[in-house]
Scaffold this motif. Structure first.
Motif, mmCIF file in Angstrom:
data_model
loop_
_atom_site.group_PDB
_atom_site.id
_atom_site.type_symbol
_atom_site.label_atom_id
_atom_site.label_comp_id
_atom_site.label_asym_id
_atom_site.label_seq_id
_atom_site.Cartn_x
_atom_site.Cartn_y
_atom_site.Cartn_z
ATOM 1 N N SER A 31 0.832 -1.204 0.000
ATOM 2 C CA SER A 31 0.000 0.000 0.000
ATOM 3 C C SER A 31 0.866 1.252 0.000
ATOM 4 N N ARG A 32 0.237 2.351 -0.414
ATOM 5 C CA ARG A 32 0.864 3.674 -0.333
ATOM 6 C C ARG A 32 -0.185 4.662 0.171
ATOM 7 N N PHE A 33 0.231 5.519 1.075
ATOM 8 C CA PHE A 33 -0.685 6.493 1.679
ATOM 9 C C PHE A 33 -0.492 7.827 0.981
ATOM 10 N N ASP A 34 -1.494 8.253 0.219
ATOM 11 C CA ASP A 34 -1.400 9.472 -0.589
ATOM 12 C C ASP A 34 -2.182 10.642 -0.006
ATOM 13 N N HIS A 35 -2.843 10.449 1.114
ATOM 14 C CA HIS A 35 -3.681 11.507 1.687
ATOM 15 C C HIS A 35 -2.850 12.466 2.537
ATOM 16 N N ARG A 36 -3.169 13.757 2.423
ATOM 17 C CA ARG A 36 -2.511 14.797 3.217
ATOM 18 C C ARG A 36 -3.384 15.105 4.435
ATOM 19 N N TRP A 70 -3.781 5.997 14.264
ATOM 20 C CA TRP A 70 -3.990 6.085 15.703
ATOM 21 C C TRP A 70 -4.991 7.178 16.094
ATOM 22 N N ALA A 71 -5.614 7.818 15.098
ATOM 23 C CA ALA A 71 -6.602 8.858 15.394
ATOM 24 C C ALA A 71 -7.798 8.274 16.142
ATOM 25 N N HIS A 72 -8.368 9.108 17.005
ATOM 26 C CA HIS A 72 -9.629 8.764 17.666
ATOM 27 C C HIS A 72 -10.716 9.561 16.952
ATOM 28 N N LEU A 73 -11.217 9.008 15.860
ATOM 29 C CA LEU A 73 -12.156 9.736 15.018
ATOM 30 C C LEU A 73 -13.291 10.334 15.854
ATOM 31 N N PRO A 74 -13.579 11.639 15.676
ATOM 32 C CA PRO A 74 -13.155 12.528 14.585
ATOM 33 C C PRO A 74 -11.957 13.429 14.925
ATOM 34 N N ASP A 75 -11.028 12.958 15.747
ATOM 35 C CA ASP A 75 -9.902 13.810 16.148
ATOM 36 C C ASP A 75 -8.575 13.063 16.012
ATOM 37 N N PHE A 76 -7.543 13.816 15.615
ATOM 38 C CA PHE A 76 -6.183 13.329 15.758
ATOM 39 C C PHE A 76 -5.793 13.402 17.237
ATOM 40 N N ASP A 123 -10.129 13.571 6.011
ATOM 41 C CA ASP A 123 -9.305 12.824 6.967
ATOM 42 C C ASP A 123 -10.074 11.627 7.517
ATOM 43 N N ILE A 124 -11.327 11.879 7.895
ATOM 44 C CA ILE A 124 -12.139 10.826 8.512
ATOM 45 C C ILE A 124 -12.403 9.699 7.523
ATOM 46 N N GLU A 125 -12.690 10.069 6.279
ATOM 47 C CA GLU A 125 -12.961 9.046 5.256
ATOM 48 C C GLU A 125 -11.747 8.141 5.051
ATOM 49 N N VAL A 126 -10.562 8.756 4.865
ATOM 50 C CA VAL A 126 -9.359 7.960 4.595
ATOM 51 C C VAL A 126 -8.937 7.186 5.837
ATOM 52 N N ALA A 127 -8.988 7.840 6.999
ATOM 53 C CA ALA A 127 -8.594 7.170 8.239
ATOM 54 C C ALA A 127 -9.504 5.987 8.539
ATOM 55 N N THR A 128 -10.805 6.149 8.286
ATOM 56 C CA THR A 128 -11.737 5.052 8.522
ATOM 57 C C THR A 128 -11.364 3.847 7.672
ATOM 58 N N ARG A 129 -11.068 4.092 6.403
ATOM 59 C CA ARG A 129 -10.685 2.983 5.518
ATOM 60 C C ARG A 129 -9.380 2.344 5.980
ATOM 61 N N PHE A 130 -8.432 3.173 6.399
ATOM 62 C CA PHE A 130 -7.128 2.664 6.822
ATOM 63 C C PHE A 130 -7.269 1.831 8.104
ATOM 64 N N GLY A 190 -6.289 7.156 -0.451
ATOM 65 C CA GLY A 190 -6.542 8.551 -0.773
ATOM 66 C C GLY A 190 -8.027 8.698 -1.030
ATOM 67 N N GLN A 191 -8.373 9.730 -1.743
ATOM 68 C CA GLN A 191 -9.769 9.927 -2.123
ATOM 69 C C GLN A 191 -9.907 9.814 -3.634
#
Length: 497
Positions: free
Chosen positions: A375-380, A401-407, A424-431, A464-465
């Motif tokens: 995998s490669r992480f392309d999201h900023r 390691w985020a506690h959605l919806p917060d870093f 951020d939430i969309e990509v982090a949720t998938r990850f 990414g998105q």
């Protein structure tokens, strides 16, 4: 709210309930004198309160930490689980000189797994990686790796009491921690204590030669004026020891091809074989493996002041392999194909040091019959330093390691968390979902969405998105790499980085 006492092989511990998760922090798994192998700490009879993180391993900015008391781990376990849960065993990064388990709060992942999350401390810098056994200090080899083995042994023997399944442990780590995972996974001492492995942003060179490690030790002893009395290093004040190591590191970056100061060492004892050879011969073919990186890994290191030593050493290694003409040809291909927001020089270095060696390890494991995903992480992430630097080193880790919806805050790194954007939430949720699926089932996604990396098919998952799959090894840049490798008779990208 306090938990009930949980028995361990050393004594009972009490943690704290945080909503639907029990947290046990600063649980000691070993103790160690300087430059000596870790041993079990003294047992205790009365329940021990484990509600605060343990001491950091001594490191720049935290040299006042007690050396012998830094070997502790942290556990997050869901409340009320009706079955033994899979375990994520996480090894932090930090260039082998900084970091600690306290920067990774596993409560959110534990609750959403459900899974048991473990983060650990191990000795850092010269205390964990300086190889002094050939200078009269017999046990001083791969101490940090031995610390990690001791933590894994503790988890294997105790995690069932915290709701975890000792037969469902996933080794995981990021950056330096990913190098530790790759080395640890190949050790006979770790056999049957884990069933899958995840390595995020593992450096191109995952192992150091014994000769280079000896050279580092010799230079440090010379810098301290201890060539004739190496044993005196055991009582050297930590500020003086770490300052000498920093000076030696700067010179190594200028004078040697490698420039590396610390890391796991191919010492023939703790690490008996080159890890890549172990993956290649099929010893680990039954271990599912996920290898990840971030798109712009090198940006952070280019923007550091001064630029990190790996910048110079990576360019030096590529030039040494392909010659100046080969380097110029590569750089031209990157410039001609650069995105509008892309630094071609950085992209070349990221490929040389991170992406291509990672893909090469995936090829070795796949060719030996192992299941592997790339995998490669392309999201900023909308969090510094990523907001200004893009998806550079650690961007995936911030979302993992985020506690959605917060870093979350990173106290050791002194990085503040904050609110996440919808992206951020969309990509982090998938990850996070992929990670937890991997920990639970051994595959990070359904086959149709993210197929395995195979010898004749090399899919690269892009976080990414939107989430999507691209072929890893195609395009102008890959063709130039392939032609230069053939011309130089280089069998593996790992030989370059």
């Amino acid at each position: 709210m306090l938990t009930n006492a949980v028995p361990t092989t050393l004594g009972p511990v009490i943690g704290a309930e945080q909503g639907h998760v029990r947290a046990f922090k600063g649980v000691p798994f070993a103790t160690a004198r300087r430059f000596a192998k870790a041993t079990p700490p003294a047992a205790w009879a009365e329940p021990r309160r484990c509600m605060e993180y343990g001491a950091y391993a001594p490191q720049p900015g935290h040299l006042d930490q007690p050396e012998e008391a830094c070997l502790s781990l942290n556990i997050w376990s869901p409340v009320g689980a009706d079955r033994p849960l899979p375990v994520l065993f996480f090894i932090h990064g930090g260039a082998f000189v900084t970091g600690g388990g306290a920067d990774y709060d596993g409560a959110f992942l534990a609750a959403h797994g459900p899974a048991v999350i473990v983060t650990i401390n191990y000795r850092l810098g010269p205390l964990g990686f300086l190889q002094l056994h050939r200078h009269g200090l017999g046990e001083a080899n791969n101490l940090a790796l031995q610390d990690t083995l001791a933590a894994l042994d503790w988890v294997h023997g105790n995690i069932a009491n915290f709701g975890g399944d000792p037969d469902q442990v996933t080794l995981s780590g990021q950056s330096a921690g990913a190098s530790m995972v790759i080395a640890l996974a190949t050790l006979p001492q770790a056999k049957d204590k884990f069933i899958r492995a995840l390595a995020l942003s593992a450096p191109g060179r995952n192992i150091m030669s014994a000769g280079h490690a000896d050279e580092v030790a010799r230079r440090v002893l010379d810098e301290l004026g201890l060539a004739r009395d190496p044993g005196a290093i055991a009582s050297m004040p930590l500020p003086k020891l770490f300052a000498a190591v920093e000076r030696v590191g700067r010179r190594l970056a200028d004078e040697t091809v490698s420039g590396t100061v610390f890391g796991p060492v191919l010492d023939g004892t703790v690490v008996p074989r080159e890890p890549r050879d172990v993956f290649a011969d099929g010893t680990l073919r039954d271990i599912p493996l996920w290898l990840g990186s971030c798109r712009d890994e090198m940006v952070m290191f280019l923007k550091s002041t001064p630029p990190a030593a790996m910048i110079r050493t990576t360019e030096r290694q590529v030039r040494a392999r392909f010659g100046d003409a080969g380097w110029d040809r590569l750089l031209a291909s990157y410039r001609n194909t650069a995105r509008a927001d892309e630094d071609a020089y950085e992209a070349l270095l990221s490929d040389a040091f991170w992406h291509r060696p990672t893909a090469d390890l995936a090829r070795l494991h796949a060719a030996a019959g192992g299941a592997v995903w790339l995998s490669r992480f392309d999201h900023r992430p909308a969090l510094e330093p990523f907001l200004s630097q893009g998806p550079t080193h650690g961007a995936d880790n911030a979302c993992l390691w985020a506690h959605l919806p917060d870093f979350v805050d990173r106290p050791i790194l002194k990085r503040k968390g904050g609110p996440m954007t919808p992206a951020d939430i969309e990509v982090a949720t998938r990850f996070q979902t992929s990670l937890l699926r991997f920990v639970t089932s051994g595959a990070p996604d359904v086959v149709e969405a993210w197929p395995r990396f195979e010898p004749d098919n090399e899919p690269l998952a892009i976080f990414g998105q939107p989430f999507h799959i691209v072929p890893f090894n195609e395009g102008v840049r890959s063709r130039v790499w392939a032609e230069l490798l053939v011309q130089s008779n280089a069998p593996q990208d790992a030989a370059i980085a």
